[in-house]
Motif scaffolding. Structure first.
Motif: not given
Length: 231
Positions: A90-113
């Protein structure tokens, strides 16, 4: 699964000098308990120190397996990666934005990284290209100042070194030229208003784009006066 002590170990000694270890103070999971029973049933005469060594080895193996399972990509990783791909389509995102979006969905830290690492490796995250596009949009169509562009880039979570790189091309002369272009463009639409009203509106317009102070005031006046003379 780690074994925890709930109370201090109570140990005594037999007449022959061998140690007696009370294992009732140890708590472990059902699977670990079954393994311990197996260890102890092999030779009931084992010394206490030998039994404790068996326990330590068992716990170490279980911890190693747990850590290995945590580090291995699984279903959660694939799901999180699919979510990231969809958002990036949909649009370009930074690494921080991707992390924030995935953590909102309760993915574990190691999975997000793991997901972020994969996105960088496959160039789905390209913060330099993203920052350059934002600079073009803000400095061109919107006439934003260097300070305002820097603030917007930081808001998007773009790395500091990337921000410095894309802004390095905007020197003082270029920024002054951008201010004049923005002020003149807006002033041309305010010529029908009272001068003071027009000046207030132009200054407010420039302030929203990060231009303020004495220099902005002087350029705003210059732009209004020149535009009125051309009418």
């Amino acid at each position: 699964m780690s074994v925890r002590r709930e109370e201090s170990q109570r140990a005594g000694a037999n007449a022959d000098g061998t140690k007696v270890v009370n294992l009732s103070s140890w708590r472990c999971s059902s699977s670990t308990a079954e393994a311990l029973k197996s260890v102890l049933s092999l030779d009931g005469a084992r010394k206490g120190e030998q039994v404790l060594a068996e326990i330590r080895d068992l716990v170490a193996l279980k911890n190693a397996k747990f850590q290995s399972d945590e580090a291995s990509p699984g279903e959660d990783y694939q799901d999180a990666l699919a979510v990231a791909y969809k958002k990036l389509s949909r649009k370009a995102l930074s690494a921080r934005e991707i992390r924030r979006e995935l953590k909102k969905l309760d993915y574990a830290e190691h999975t997000v990284e793991l997901v972020v690492t994969e996105l960088f490796a496959s160039n789905y995250i390209d913060e330099l290209a993203m920052a350059e596009a934002i600079v073009i949009k803000l400095s061109g169509a919107q006439g934003s100042s260097k300070a305002e562009i820097q603030r917007k880039l930081a808001q998007r979570g773009i790395a500091g070194e990337v921000i410095d790189k894309v802004l390095s091309g905007i020197d003082n002369d270029a920024e002054l030229e951008l201010l004049k272009t923005t002020a003149y463009s807006r002033a041309s639409k305010l010529t029908d208003l009272d001068y003071q009203v027009a000046l207030r509106r132009l200054l407010a317009y420039l302030a929203r784009r990060g231009w303020s102070g004495y220099q902005a005031l002087e350029i705003a006046k210059e732009a209004l006066e020149n535009c009125r003379q051309r009418q």
